[in-house]
Design a protein around this motif. Structure first.
Motif, mmCIF file in Angstrom:
data_model
loop_
_atom_site.group_PDB
_atom_site.id
_atom_site.type_symbol
_atom_site.label_atom_id
_atom_site.label_comp_id
_atom_site.label_asym_id
_atom_site.label_seq_id
_atom_site.Cartn_x
_atom_site.Cartn_y
_atom_site.Cartn_z
ATOM 1 N N LYS A 74 0.808 -1.221 0.000
ATOM 2 C CA LYS A 74 0.000 0.000 0.000
ATOM 3 C C LYS A 74 0.840 1.269 0.000
ATOM 4 O O LYS A 74 0.629 2.184 -0.793
ATOM 5 C CB LYS A 74 -0.932 0.001 1.212
ATOM 6 C CG LYS A 74 -2.030 -1.043 1.177
ATOM 7 C CD LYS A 74 -3.173 -0.621 0.277
ATOM 8 C CE LYS A 74 -4.385 -1.512 0.484
ATOM 9 N NZ LYS A 74 -5.532 -1.091 -0.351
ATOM 10 N N CYS A 75 1.821 1.343 0.916
ATOM 11 C CA CYS A 75 2.582 2.584 1.072
ATOM 12 C C CYS A 75 3.524 2.860 -0.095
ATOM 13 O O CYS A 75 4.080 3.947 -0.204
ATOM 14 C CB CYS A 75 3.360 2.567 2.388
ATOM 15 S SG CYS A 75 4.609 1.260 2.475
ATOM 16 N N SER A 113 4.310 -1.354 11.173
ATOM 17 C CA SER A 113 3.468 -2.359 10.521
ATOM 18 C C SER A 113 2.253 -1.731 9.835
ATOM 19 O O SER A 113 1.825 -2.190 8.775
ATOM 20 C CB SER A 113 3.004 -3.410 11.532
ATOM 21 O OG SER A 113 2.245 -2.807 12.565
ATOM 22 N N GLU A 114 1.704 -0.651 10.421
ATOM 23 C CA GLU A 114 0.533 -0.029 9.790
ATOM 24 C C GLU A 114 0.905 0.644 8.471
ATOM 25 O O GLU A 114 0.041 0.922 7.643
ATOM 26 C CB GLU A 114 -0.129 0.984 10.746
ATOM 27 C CG GLU A 114 0.753 2.170 11.136
ATOM 28 C CD GLU A 114 1.498 1.915 12.442
ATOM 29 O OE1 GLU A 114 1.874 2.900 13.092
ATOM 30 O OE2 GLU A 114 1.690 0.726 12.793
ATOM 31 N N GLU A 115 2.207 0.912 8.286
ATOM 32 C CA GLU A 115 2.661 1.495 7.029
ATOM 33 C C GLU A 115 2.999 0.428 5.992
ATOM 34 O O GLU A 115 3.262 0.747 4.839
ATOM 35 C CB GLU A 115 3.911 2.357 7.265
ATOM 36 C CG GLU A 115 3.669 3.557 8.156
ATOM 37 C CD GLU A 115 4.956 4.292 8.508
ATOM 38 O OE1 GLU A 115 4.879 5.523 8.680
ATOM 39 O OE2 GLU A 115 6.020 3.649 8.602
ATOM 40 N N ARG A 116 2.987 -0.823 6.423
ATOM 41 C CA ARG A 116 3.421 -1.910 5.543
ATOM 42 C C ARG A 116 2.275 -2.827 5.131
ATOM 43 O O ARG A 116 2.495 -3.985 4.818
ATOM 44 C CB ARG A 116 4.495 -2.735 6.253
ATOM 45 C CG ARG A 116 5.804 -1.989 6.445
ATOM 46 C CD ARG A 116 6.784 -2.841 7.205
ATOM 47 N NE ARG A 116 8.131 -2.299 7.114
ATOM 48 C CZ ARG A 116 9.221 -3.018 6.887
ATOM 49 N NH1 ARG A 116 9.129 -4.316 6.740
ATOM 50 N NH2 ARG A 116 10.405 -2.453 6.822
ATOM 51 N N LYS A 117 1.089 -2.317 5.134
ATOM 52 C CA LYS A 117 -0.045 -3.128 4.701
ATOM 53 C C LYS A 117 0.159 -3.550 3.251
ATOM 54 O O LYS A 117 0.616 -2.772 2.417
ATOM 55 C CB LYS A 117 -1.354 -2.347 4.860
ATOM 56 C CG LYS A 117 -1.747 -2.128 6.312
ATOM 57 C CD LYS A 117 -3.075 -1.383 6.414
ATOM 58 C CE LYS A 117 -3.466 -1.186 7.881
ATOM 59 N NZ LYS A 117 -4.751 -0.447 8.012
ATOM 60 N N PHE A 119 -1.058 -6.761 0.060
ATOM 61 C CA PHE A 119 -1.977 -7.830 -0.333
ATOM 62 C C PHE A 119 -1.432 -8.569 -1.543
ATOM 63 O O PHE A 119 -0.751 -8.003 -2.395
ATOM 64 C CB PHE A 119 -3.380 -7.292 -0.618
ATOM 65 C CG PHE A 119 -3.466 -6.250 -1.712
ATOM 66 C CD1 PHE A 119 -3.808 -6.609 -3.008
ATOM 67 C CD2 PHE A 119 -3.207 -4.906 -1.444
ATOM 68 C CE1 PHE A 119 -3.902 -5.656 -4.009
ATOM 69 C CE2 PHE A 119 -3.295 -3.949 -2.442
ATOM 70 C CZ PHE A 119 -3.642 -4.321 -3.727
ATOM 71 N N LYS A 142 -5.009 -10.343 2.316
ATOM 72 C CA LYS A 142 -4.404 -9.137 2.873
ATOM 73 C C LYS A 142 -3.459 -9.487 4.020
ATOM 74 O O LYS A 142 -3.614 -10.515 4.678
ATOM 75 C CB LYS A 142 -5.486 -8.175 3.363
ATOM 76 C CG LYS A 142 -6.397 -7.673 2.249
ATOM 77 C CD LYS A 142 -7.477 -6.743 2.794
ATOM 78 C CE LYS A 142 -8.388 -6.240 1.679
ATOM 79 N NZ LYS A 142 -9.447 -5.329 2.206
ATOM 80 N N GLY A 143 -2.485 -8.595 4.268
ATOM 81 C CA GLY A 143 -1.543 -8.816 5.350
ATOM 82 C C GLY A 143 -0.591 -7.653 5.491
ATOM 83 O O GLY A 143 -0.910 -6.522 5.094
ATOM 84 N N VAL A 144 0.591 -7.926 6.051
ATOM 85 C CA VAL A 144 1.622 -6.902 6.220
ATOM 86 C C VAL A 144 2.981 -7.474 5.827
ATOM 87 O O VAL A 144 3.183 -8.691 5.841
ATOM 88 C CB VAL A 144 1.699 -6.374 7.671
ATOM 89 C CG1 VAL A 144 0.398 -5.686 8.068
ATOM 90 C CG2 VAL A 144 2.032 -7.501 8.643
ATOM 91 N N ASP A 164 -3.139 -11.332 7.445
ATOM 92 C CA ASP A 164 -3.936 -10.838 8.567
ATOM 93 C C ASP A 164 -4.475 -12.002 9.397
ATOM 94 O O ASP A 164 -4.838 -13.054 8.855
ATOM 95 C CB ASP A 164 -5.107 -9.997 8.054
ATOM 96 C CG ASP A 164 -4.667 -8.634 7.540
ATOM 97 O OD1 ASP A 164 -3.510 -8.238 7.800
ATOM 98 O OD2 ASP A 164 -5.482 -7.967 6.862
#
Length: 201
Positions: A74-75, A113-117, A119, A142-144, A164
């Motif tokens: 995502k990021c 981790s929230e920045e590394r979402k 899929f 989905k995951g990280v 996830d």
């Protein structure tokens, strides 16, 4: 037993589809008298899969499927996405490719981790030119992205992807565990349901 042609020469993918659809005889690009290389120049997983299936369907008789899959972070604006298998060329060794991707995240200071979402996507296209059938089945998990490579199983990005609701990477899972939730499992399951419903086996 009906034949299902799979537009791939990836041994891991061929093995997975053979295990998941034992009701059909699976043939691949490796079974052609002359090996062909089908480009992946389309802008989406779905269109790449369709192009590969259409290309093979012009060469062989029968039902043809093709897949395109990859990891999107995502990021990084969903990078590497459709370029998952080739962005690091000429490097082809997956341990090194994973390290290059982790280094890219570190350089951009994307460590939380929230920045590394992320899929995984798997799109499988089916072409049956005799029946005029064209379908695409897509599975997503989905995951990280974890901080370092962990695990000894699987292949490609499995060592750095934690799905996830699990506390381990794909590479730490058994084949059965991973296959039960993977993106490819989901797309192949949809494909298999379609084949069964339409009496292909």
């Amino acid at each position: 037993m009906n034949v299902l042609w799979f537009a791939s020469q990836n041994s891991n993918k061929i093995k997975e589809i053979k295990e998941m659809i034992p009701e059909m005889e699976i043939k691949s690009l490796k079974d052609l008298p002359d090996l062909i290389d089908i480009p992946e120049d389309e802008p989406t997983f779905e269109k790449n899969a369709l192009f590969k299936a259409k290309t093979l369907s012009q060469i062989v008789e029968g039902v043809v499927v093709a897949d395109d899959s990859g990891l999107s972070i995502k990021c990084l604006d969903d990078f590497p996405g459709i370029y998952s298998a080739r962005w690091a060329k000429p490097e082809t060794e997956w341990m090194k490719i994973n390290d290059l991707l982790l280094e890219k995240l570190k350089r951009e200071n994307l460590m939380k981790s929230e920045e590394r979402k992320a899929f995984f996507t798997s799109s499988i296209a089916l072409i049956d030119k005799n029946k005029g059938v064209q379908q695409v089945f897509t599975g997503i998990v989905k995951g990280v992205i974890v901080d370092s490579q962990i695990g000894e199983n699987g292949f490609a990005y499995d060592r750095i992807f934690k799905p996830d609701n699990f506390d381990k990477t794909f590479a730490q899972m058994t084949k059965e565990e991973k296959n039960s939730i993977s993106h490819r499992n989901r797309s192949i399951t949809l494909l298999k349901e379609f084949l069964k419903k339409n009496n292909y086996f």
